[in-house]
Design a protein around this motif. Sequence first.
Motif, PDB file in Angstrom:
ATOM      1  N   THR A  27     -26.783  46.891  60.571  1.00  0.00           N
ATOM      2  CA  THR A  27     -27.454  46.865  61.862  1.00  0.00           C
ATOM      3  C   THR A  27     -27.048  45.599  62.609  1.00  0.00           C
ATOM      4  O   THR A  27     -26.502  44.661  62.015  1.00  0.00           O
ATOM      5  CB  THR A  27     -28.984  46.918  61.695  1.00  0.00           C
ATOM      6  OG1 THR A  27     -29.583  47.029  62.987  1.00  0.00           O
ATOM      7  CG2 THR A  27     -29.504  45.671  61.006  1.00  0.00           C
ATOM      8  N   THR A  28     -27.330  45.578  63.906  1.00  0.00           N
ATOM      9  CA  THR A  28     -26.954  44.437  64.746  1.00  0.00           C
ATOM     10  C   THR A  28     -28.194  43.796  65.366  1.00  0.00           C
ATOM     11  O   THR A  28     -29.304  44.348  65.285  1.00  0.00           O
ATOM     12  CB  THR A  28     -26.005  44.889  65.872  1.00  0.00           C
ATOM     13  OG1 THR A  28     -26.703  45.828  66.712  1.00  0.00           O
ATOM     14  CG2 THR A  28     -24.754  45.534  65.290  1.00  0.00           C
ATOM     15  N   GLY A  29     -27.976  42.638  65.971  1.00  0.00           N
ATOM     16  CA  GLY A  29     -29.082  41.924  66.598  1.00  0.00           C
ATOM     17  C   GLY A  29     -29.744  42.714  67.713  1.00  0.00           C
ATOM     18  O   GLY A  29     -30.967  42.664  67.875  1.00  0.00           O
ATOM     19  N   VAL A  56     -26.830  38.463  64.478  1.00  0.00           N
ATOM     20  CA  VAL A  56     -28.243  38.140  64.580  1.00  0.00           C
ATOM     21  C   VAL A  56     -28.413  36.697  65.045  1.00  0.00           C
ATOM     22  O   VAL A  56     -27.569  35.830  64.797  1.00  0.00           O
ATOM     23  CB  VAL A  56     -28.972  38.334  63.233  1.00  0.00           C
ATOM     24  CG1 VAL A  56     -28.982  39.779  62.818  1.00  0.00           C
ATOM     25  CG2 VAL A  56     -28.347  37.469  62.146  1.00  0.00           C
ATOM     26  N   SER A  57     -29.521  36.437  65.699  1.00  0.00           N
ATOM     27  CA  SER A  57     -29.850  35.095  66.170  1.00  0.00           C
ATOM     28  C   SER A  57     -30.701  34.379  65.128  1.00  0.00           C
ATOM     29  O   SER A  57     -31.250  35.019  64.213  1.00  0.00           O
ATOM     30  CB  SER A  57     -30.616  35.189  67.492  1.00  0.00           C
ATOM     31  OG  SER A  57     -31.848  35.863  67.298  1.00  0.00           O
ATOM     32  N   PRO A  58     -30.843  33.039  65.249  1.00  0.00           N
ATOM     33  CA  PRO A  58     -31.687  32.300  64.284  1.00  0.00           C
ATOM     34  C   PRO A  58     -33.113  32.830  64.204  1.00  0.00           C
ATOM     35  O   PRO A  58     -33.686  32.906  63.109  1.00  0.00           O
ATOM     36  CB  PRO A  58     -31.653  30.876  64.820  1.00  0.00           C
ATOM     37  CG  PRO A  58     -30.346  30.769  65.545  1.00  0.00           C
ATOM     38  CD  PRO A  58     -30.120  32.125  66.147  1.00  0.00           C
ATOM     39  N   ILE A  59     -33.707  33.217  65.342  1.00  0.00           N
ATOM     40  CA  ILE A  59     -35.076  33.722  65.328  1.00  0.00           C
ATOM     41  C   ILE A  59     -35.160  35.072  64.624  1.00  0.00           C
ATOM     42  O   ILE A  59     -36.157  35.394  63.965  1.00  0.00           O
ATOM     43  CB  ILE A  59     -35.637  33.830  66.776  1.00  0.00           C
ATOM     44  CG1 ILE A  59     -37.148  34.100  66.745  1.00  0.00           C
ATOM     45  CG2 ILE A  59     -34.902  34.896  67.561  1.00  0.00           C
ATOM     46  CD1 ILE A  59     -37.955  32.985  66.162  1.00  0.00           C
ATOM     47  N   GLN A  60     -34.075  35.866  64.719  1.00  0.00           N
ATOM     48  CA  GLN A  60     -34.058  37.169  64.034  1.00  0.00           C
ATOM     49  C   GLN A  60     -33.910  36.992  62.519  1.00  0.00           C
ATOM     50  O   GLN A  60     -34.449  37.787  61.750  1.00  0.00           O
ATOM     51  CB  GLN A  60     -32.937  38.036  64.594  1.00  0.00           C
ATOM     52  CG  GLN A  60     -33.231  38.572  65.988  1.00  0.00           C
ATOM     53  CD  GLN A  60     -32.081  39.371  66.558  1.00  0.00           C
ATOM     54  OE1 GLN A  60     -30.904  39.092  66.299  1.00  0.00           O
ATOM     55  NE2 GLN A  60     -32.405  40.384  67.357  1.00  0.00           N
ATOM     56  N   ASN A  83     -28.824  26.556  62.463  1.00  0.00           N
ATOM     57  CA  ASN A  83     -29.462  27.815  62.848  1.00  0.00           C
ATOM     58  C   ASN A  83     -30.098  28.544  61.655  1.00  0.00           C
ATOM     59  O   ASN A  83     -30.864  29.483  61.834  1.00  0.00           O
ATOM     60  CB  ASN A  83     -28.453  28.731  63.543  1.00  0.00           C
ATOM     61  CG  ASN A  83     -27.273  29.053  62.637  1.00  0.00           C
ATOM     62  OD1 ASN A  83     -26.991  28.331  61.687  1.00  0.00           O
ATOM     63  ND2 ASN A  83     -26.575  30.136  62.942  1.00  0.00           N
ATOM     64  N   ASP A  84     -29.777  28.115  60.430  1.00  0.00           N
ATOM     65  CA  ASP A  84     -30.375  28.733  59.237  1.00  0.00           C
ATOM     66  C   ASP A  84     -31.697  28.075  58.849  1.00  0.00           C
ATOM     67  O   ASP A  84     -32.411  28.589  57.983  1.00  0.00           O
ATOM     68  CB  ASP A  84     -29.410  28.629  58.045  1.00  0.00           C
ATOM     69  CG  ASP A  84     -28.124  29.390  58.267  1.00  0.00           C
ATOM     70  OD1 ASP A  84     -28.190  30.485  58.844  1.00  0.00           O
ATOM     71  OD2 ASP A  84     -27.056  28.883  57.866  1.00  0.00           O
ATOM     72  N   SER A  85     -32.020  26.947  59.468  1.00  0.00           N
ATOM     73  CA  SER A  85     -33.185  26.160  59.054  1.00  0.00           C
ATOM     74  C   SER A  85     -34.504  26.923  59.127  1.00  0.00           C
ATOM     75  O   SER A  85     -35.311  26.848  58.189  1.00  0.00           O
ATOM     76  CB  SER A  85     -33.270  24.876  59.879  1.00  0.00           C
ATOM     77  OG  SER A  85     -32.120  24.087  59.666  1.00  0.00           O
ATOM     78  N   PRO A  86     -34.809  27.673  60.208  1.00  0.00           N
ATOM     79  CA  PRO A  86     -36.088  28.414  60.232  1.00  0.00           C
ATOM     80  C   PRO A  86     -36.227  29.405  59.080  1.00  0.00           C
ATOM     81  O   PRO A  86     -37.304  29.513  58.472  1.00  0.00           O
ATOM     82  CB  PRO A  86     -36.036  29.133  61.589  1.00  0.00           C
ATOM     83  CG  PRO A  86     -35.121  28.324  62.423  1.00  0.00           C
ATOM     84  CD  PRO A  86     -34.077  27.803  61.490  1.00  0.00           C
ATOM     85  N   ALA A  87     -35.138  30.130  58.764  1.00  0.00           N
ATOM     86  CA  ALA A  87     -35.182  31.095  57.663  1.00  0.00           C
ATOM     87  C   ALA A  87     -35.312  30.387  56.318  1.00  0.00           C
ATOM     88  O   ALA A  87     -36.029  30.851  55.418  1.00  0.00           O
ATOM     89  CB  ALA A  87     -33.936  31.977  57.679  1.00  0.00           C
ATOM     90  N   LEU A  88     -34.618  29.249  56.152  1.00  0.00           N
ATOM     91  CA  LEU A  88     -34.714  28.478  54.909  1.00  0.00           C
ATOM     92  C   LEU A  88     -36.141  27.983  54.695  1.00  0.00           C
ATOM     93  O   LEU A  88     -36.650  27.975  53.569  1.00  0.00           O
ATOM     94  CB  LEU A  88     -33.753  27.280  54.946  1.00  0.00           C
ATOM     95  CG  LEU A  88     -32.250  27.587  54.869  1.00  0.00           C
ATOM     96  CD1 LEU A  88     -31.434  26.319  55.111  1.00  0.00           C
ATOM     97  CD2 LEU A  88     -31.898  28.186  53.516  1.00  0.00           C
ATOM     98  N   LYS A  89     -36.786  27.561  55.782  1.00  0.00           N
ATOM     99  CA  LYS A  89     -38.152  27.046  55.693  1.00  0.00           C
ATOM    100  C   LYS A  89     -39.153  28.153  55.371  1.00  0.00           C
ATOM    101  O   LYS A  89     -40.090  27.951  54.593  1.00  0.00           O
ATOM    102  CB  LYS A  89     -38.521  26.384  57.030  1.00  0.00           C
ATOM    103  CG  LYS A  89     -39.877  25.698  57.038  1.00  0.00           C
ATOM    104  CD  LYS A  89     -39.880  24.469  56.155  1.00  0.00           C
ATOM    105  CE  LYS A  89     -41.190  23.731  56.268  1.00  0.00           C
ATOM    106  NZ  LYS A  89     -41.252  22.549  55.360  1.00  0.00           N
ATOM    107  N   ALA A  90     -38.953  29.345  55.931  1.00  0.00           N
ATOM    108  CA  ALA A  90     -39.903  30.446  55.749  1.00  0.00           C
ATOM    109  C   ALA A  90     -39.747  31.133  54.396  1.00  0.00           C
ATOM    110  O   ALA A  90     -40.697  31.761  53.911  1.00  0.00           O
ATOM    111  CB  ALA A  90     -39.723  31.473  56.862  1.00  0.00           C
TER     112      ALA A  90
END
Length: 325
Positions: A27-29, A56-60, A83-90
Amino acid sequence: MITGDHPLTAFSVAKELELCTNETEITTGLELKEVYESGLDNFDKYIKTKTVFSRVSPIQKLQIVESYKRLGEFIAVTGDGVNDSPALKAANVGIAMGSGTDVAKETGALIITDDKFSSILNGVEEGRCAYDNVRKVTYMLLSCGISEVVFYILSIALNYDIPLTAVQLLWLNLVTDGIQDVALSFESSEKDILKRKPRDPKESLFDRLLKNEIMLTFLRTQNLIISSYFNTAFNKISTLEDVEKYRRKLYNFKDYLGSTDGYTFYHDYYVEQMAKLEHKYNILENGGNETALDVKNKKENLFISLLKKIKDLFIKKDTNMQESK
């Protein structure tokens, strides 16, 4: 696989890694944005059907991780960029690459210094091995410790002699428990450790299996300790006065634990010990010599015991054959 690359590039890499077999799993963003706006339930169902996410974007990336967590998954995310930081944190476990940005390293819970995915696999294996060893040490300490405590309580309750002095008990804990603790804590992993299904993070260390194992070992150990205690006391009998002391111990033991209703083993043991005591009493009363009747009875009992063992052996063998059939 979550990437910002083109779908065709993502599909080519994913196919080579055997992450997907056809383009319907990609799938795509833009598609993610449309589904996300329709509601979280639809978004979660859509995420379950895809294995590769491109453009995909960082928020996605963050939305995908949160979706998997809502589905009950335990998530580990790898990344190297800002851009990977939000996903790494969550994520439950954020894994930053050693060659990545300082922001990613600060955010991640782990840093892979050699940038190899095999290091993650080795980490999982070591973690499972450490958890298994903690269970083994806990199992050994509790099962043995409970047996010692209960035996001491029974000795006090039945007005028996203290089985071990304080120094002997400390020596026992130091030599046996201490050495085995170290050995178990450094034991190597099992061969099938990576083939097991993931453990529920909410699962307690004292699960039902560990509790059953501790209780079963405690009962076996307790039976062995009690049998050894009475056998040792029986072997020390040398006078008729010793016979009466031993008889009182057996009476106290019977009165405290009961003779039936859940104490079948102890009741049978009590009857056996009383029979041996009567035999010992007859020998001592006869001046320490066995009568001809005693010798005859001993031979008969030995022969009957041998027949019972042979019978049990054949019954066990027949049972095993039936189970294999």
